[in-house]
Design a protein around this motif. Structure first.
Motif, short mmCIF file in Angstrom:
data_model
loop_
_atom_site.label_atom_id
_atom_site.label_comp_id
_atom_site.label_asym_id
_atom_site.label_seq_id
_atom_site.Cartn_x
_atom_site.Cartn_y
_atom_site.Cartn_z
N LYS A 191 0.60 -1.50 0.07
CA LYS A 191 -0.17 -0.24 0.36
C LYS A 191 1.03 1.32 -0.40
O LYS A 191 1.76 1.18 0.50
CB LYS A 191 -0.96 0.31 1.28
CG LYS A 191 -0.35 -0.38 2.44
CD LYS A 191 -1.32 -0.23 3.89
CE LYS A 191 0.33 -0.29 4.93
NZ LYS A 191 -2.01 -0.08 6.26
N GLU A 192 0.16 2.29 -0.64
CA GLU A 192 1.19 3.16 -0.72
C GLU A 192 1.07 4.58 0.80
O GLU A 192 -0.45 4.37 1.06
CB GLU A 192 0.16 4.53 -1.79
CG GLU A 192 1.12 4.05 -3.43
CD GLU A 192 2.71 4.62 -3.39
OE1 GLU A 192 3.39 4.89 -2.53
OE2 GLU A 192 2.74 4.25 -4.58
N THR A 193 1.79 4.63 1.04
CA THR A 193 1.45 6.00 2.47
C THR A 193 1.83 7.14 2.53
O THR A 193 2.93 6.99 1.69
CB THR A 193 1.50 4.49 3.91
OG1 THR A 193 3.11 4.17 4.05
CG2 THR A 193 1.37 3.38 3.30
N PRO A 194 2.32 8.06 3.60
CA PRO A 194 3.66 9.18 3.05
C PRO A 194 4.29 8.40 3.82
O PRO A 194 5.97 9.52 3.26
CB PRO A 194 2.84 9.64 4.40
CG PRO A 194 1.05 9.52 4.27
CD PRO A 194 1.06 8.18 3.93
N ARG A 195 4.73 7.37 4.03
CA ARG A 195 5.98 7.07 4.70
C ARG A 195 6.74 5.70 2.89
O ARG A 195 8.13 5.92 3.06
CB ARG A 195 6.49 6.55 5.77
CG ARG A 195 5.27 7.37 6.75
CD ARG A 195 5.83 6.35 8.09
NE ARG A 195 6.56 4.97 8.55
CZ ARG A 195 6.52 4.53 9.08
NH1 ARG A 195 5.95 4.31 9.99
NH2 ARG A 195 7.53 3.55 9.50
N GLY A 196 6.20 5.70 2.00
CA GLY A 196 6.03 5.13 1.03
C GLY A 196 5.92 3.99 0.83
O GLY A 196 4.50 3.41 1.75
N LEU A 197 5.92 2.49 0.24
CA LEU A 197 5.63 1.47 -0.35
C LEU A 197 5.77 0.67 1.85
O LEU A 197 6.53 0.56 1.40
CB LEU A 197 6.52 0.88 -1.38
CG LEU A 197 5.35 1.53 -2.19
CD1 LEU A 197 6.29 0.78 -3.44
CD2 LEU A 197 3.76 0.59 -2.81
N MET A 198 4.32 0.46 1.93
CA MET A 198 4.31 -0.01 2.90
C MET A 198 3.76 -1.52 2.65
O MET A 198 3.09 -1.87 1.85
CB MET A 198 4.29 0.66 3.91
CG MET A 198 4.59 1.54 4.23
SD MET A 198 4.76 2.18 5.71
CE MET A 198 4.71 1.16 7.31
N ILE A 199 4.03 -2.48 3.83
CA ILE A 199 3.37 -3.99 3.50
C ILE A 199 1.67 -4.07 4.25
O ILE A 199 1.73 -3.14 5.36
CB ILE A 199 3.78 -5.00 4.49
CG1 ILE A 199 5.24 -5.36 3.43
CG2 ILE A 199 2.93 -6.52 4.16
CD1 ILE A 199 5.27 -5.87 2.35
N ASP A 200 0.39 -4.08 3.73
CA ASP A 200 -0.67 -3.79 4.28
C ASP A 200 -0.94 -4.98 5.02
O ASP A 200 -1.57 -5.81 3.97
CB ASP A 200 -1.73 -3.40 2.87
CG ASP A 200 -3.42 -3.38 3.94
OD1 ASP A 200 -3.99 -2.87 4.53
OD2 ASP A 200 -4.00 -2.19 2.57
N ASN A 201 -1.30 -4.84 6.28
CA ASN A 201 -1.00 -6.29 6.68
C ASN A 201 -1.71 -6.57 7.03
O ASN A 201 -2.63 -8.17 6.35
CB ASN A 201 -1.09 -5.63 7.93
CG ASN A 201 -1.06 -6.91 8.77
OD1 ASN A 201 0.44 -8.24 9.69
ND2 ASN A 201 -2.00 -7.55 9.70
N ASP A 202 -3.36 -6.19 6.72
CA ASP A 202 -5.05 -6.43 7.36
C ASP A 202 -5.76 -6.86 5.84
O ASP A 202 -6.44 -7.85 4.86
CB ASP A 202 -5.65 -5.69 7.86
CG ASP A 202 -5.30 -5.46 9.35
OD1 ASP A 202 -4.49 -6.26 9.82
OD2 ASP A 202 -6.25 -4.68 9.88
N ARG A 203 -5.51 -6.41 4.85
CA ARG A 203 -6.14 -6.60 3.70
C ARG A 203 -4.83 -7.79 2.58
O ARG A 203 -5.07 -8.36 1.60
CB ARG A 203 -5.18 -5.85 2.52
CG ARG A 203 -6.53 -6.01 0.61
CD ARG A 203 -5.77 -3.83 -0.14
NE ARG A 203 -4.95 -3.84 0.39
CZ ARG A 203 -4.69 -3.82 -1.50
NH1 ARG A 203 -4.54 -4.30 -1.77
NH2 ARG A 203 -3.29 -3.64 -1.73
#
Length: 344
Positions: free
Chosen positions: A150-162
């Motif tokens: 997922k895209e976040t303000p901190r960059g690409l991160m792992i979307d745990n719940d999705r």
């Protein structure tokens, strides 16, 4: 020049404590065998297999002696493994790049290498074999991470719940094919409970969960990532796999997975984390599994090729150490060779 002392002049009457001589129990091979505390048997092992499309097999350069198997070659190798007394298999899928996408949808393909192998090995050997399957998205995502992005303000991160529904879809595909245990290795929070509910709601209450409960972000996974073609295309996995500096956190992870419904718990890697196995053993009554990982295997193989050690003795000592630390079962690439060669 000082005069050398005569040892006979220093002989004293043996002190009382020398009546206690542990060496008495080591005086011969038969005696040592009879008082040994730790054993290795074929049923202590889970043999890992890498499965690909097609029928042949291909060597893995980073893992000497280990192959990727197509279906027919896998069935022959599985038969040979069963004849050695190893009745438990752990299956990993290897996908071509064109089969991967950002969502890892091929992980739930009932015609993928793992589901096909489950059905065929079950048809060939029935309940003589215990089938474990790795549940993770890394070999199925185009980015090589174990969860969705997922895209976040901190960059690409792992979307745990999705990520959890896709992992559940993968587990259900394996259960429908006939797996005995699904083994989530993704290290997403809550995935054991999510998979347990998904399996139960689909009627697979008898399918167990072997949780990769304590999985460290380790340097020892390199050869595996070549074998499974699952290296991340950017970054690393430190945001979801455990920090090697932490031990108390391992106990917490294991306790959470047990509370969520895990039937077995795993520590991975094994050798650098024997202390974790030993600390975890008194905390749980569940079976403990240790993964003697690819880098640990490759290390011994390289040392043996260089003539630096006796491979048979080193493998036996390594596997005994893992059992002695508290593992009930060991996943090891050494299993078949060690048994076939009489090393254990």
């Amino acid at each position: 020049m000082p005069k050398l002392k005569n040892p006979e002049s220093l002989a004293l009457e043996a002190p009382l404590e020398l009546a206690l001589r542990p060496r008495r129990l080591r005086s011969g091979a038969a005696l040592r065998e009879s008082v040994a505390e730790t054993y290795l048997r074929p049923d202590h092992f889970i043999a890992p297999f890498f499965l690909m499309a097609g029928q042949g097999q291909e060597p893995i350069a980073a893992l000497p002696g280990v192959q990727r198997y197509g279906l027919e070659a896998f069935l022959r190798a599985a038969e040979g493994t069963l004849k050695l007394g190893v009745r438990s298999l752990l299956l990993f899928g290897v996908l071509p790049e064109e089969a991967k996408d950002p969502l890892g949808r091929s992980s739930a393909d009932p015609l993928g290498p793992v589901p096909r192998a489950i059905r065929e090995v079950r048809r060939a050997f029935g309940n003589e074999v215990v089938i474990y399957t790795d549940v993770c998205l890394c070999a199925h995502t185009s980015h090589g991470h174990c969860g969705l992005l997922k895209e976040t303000p901190r960059g690409l991160m792992i979307d745990n719940d999705r990520s959890l529904p896709q992992l559940a879809a993968m587990a259900l595909t394996h259960a429908e094919a006939g797996a005995d245990f699904v083994a989530p290795s993704d290290m997403m929070d809550g995935r054991v409970g999510y998979l347990r509910r998904a399996l139960d709601q689909a009627g697979f209450t008898e399918v167990g969960i072997l949780s990769y409960a304590v999985k460290y972000a380790s340097a020892f996974y390199g050869p595996f990532r070549e074998a499974a073609k699952s290296a991340p295309s950017f970054g690393d996995r430190a945001s979801y796999q455990m920090d090697p500096r932490n031990a108390r956190e391992a106990l917490r992870e294991a306790a959470l997975d047990e509370a969520e419904g895990a039937d077995m718990l795993m520590v991975k890697p094994a050798l650098a984390y024997l202390d974790i196995l030993a600390r975890l053993r008194p905390q749980t009554r569940l079976p403990l599994v240790a993964y003697n990982v690819s880098g640990e295997y490759a290390m011994l193989k390289a040392a043996a090729r260089a003539g630096a050690l006796d491979e048979a003795r080193a493998v036996r000592e390594t596997l005994l150490a893992i059992r002695r630390a508290g593992a009930d079962l060991i996943i090891s690439y050494h299993a078949q060779e060690a048994l076939a060669q009489g090393w254990i």
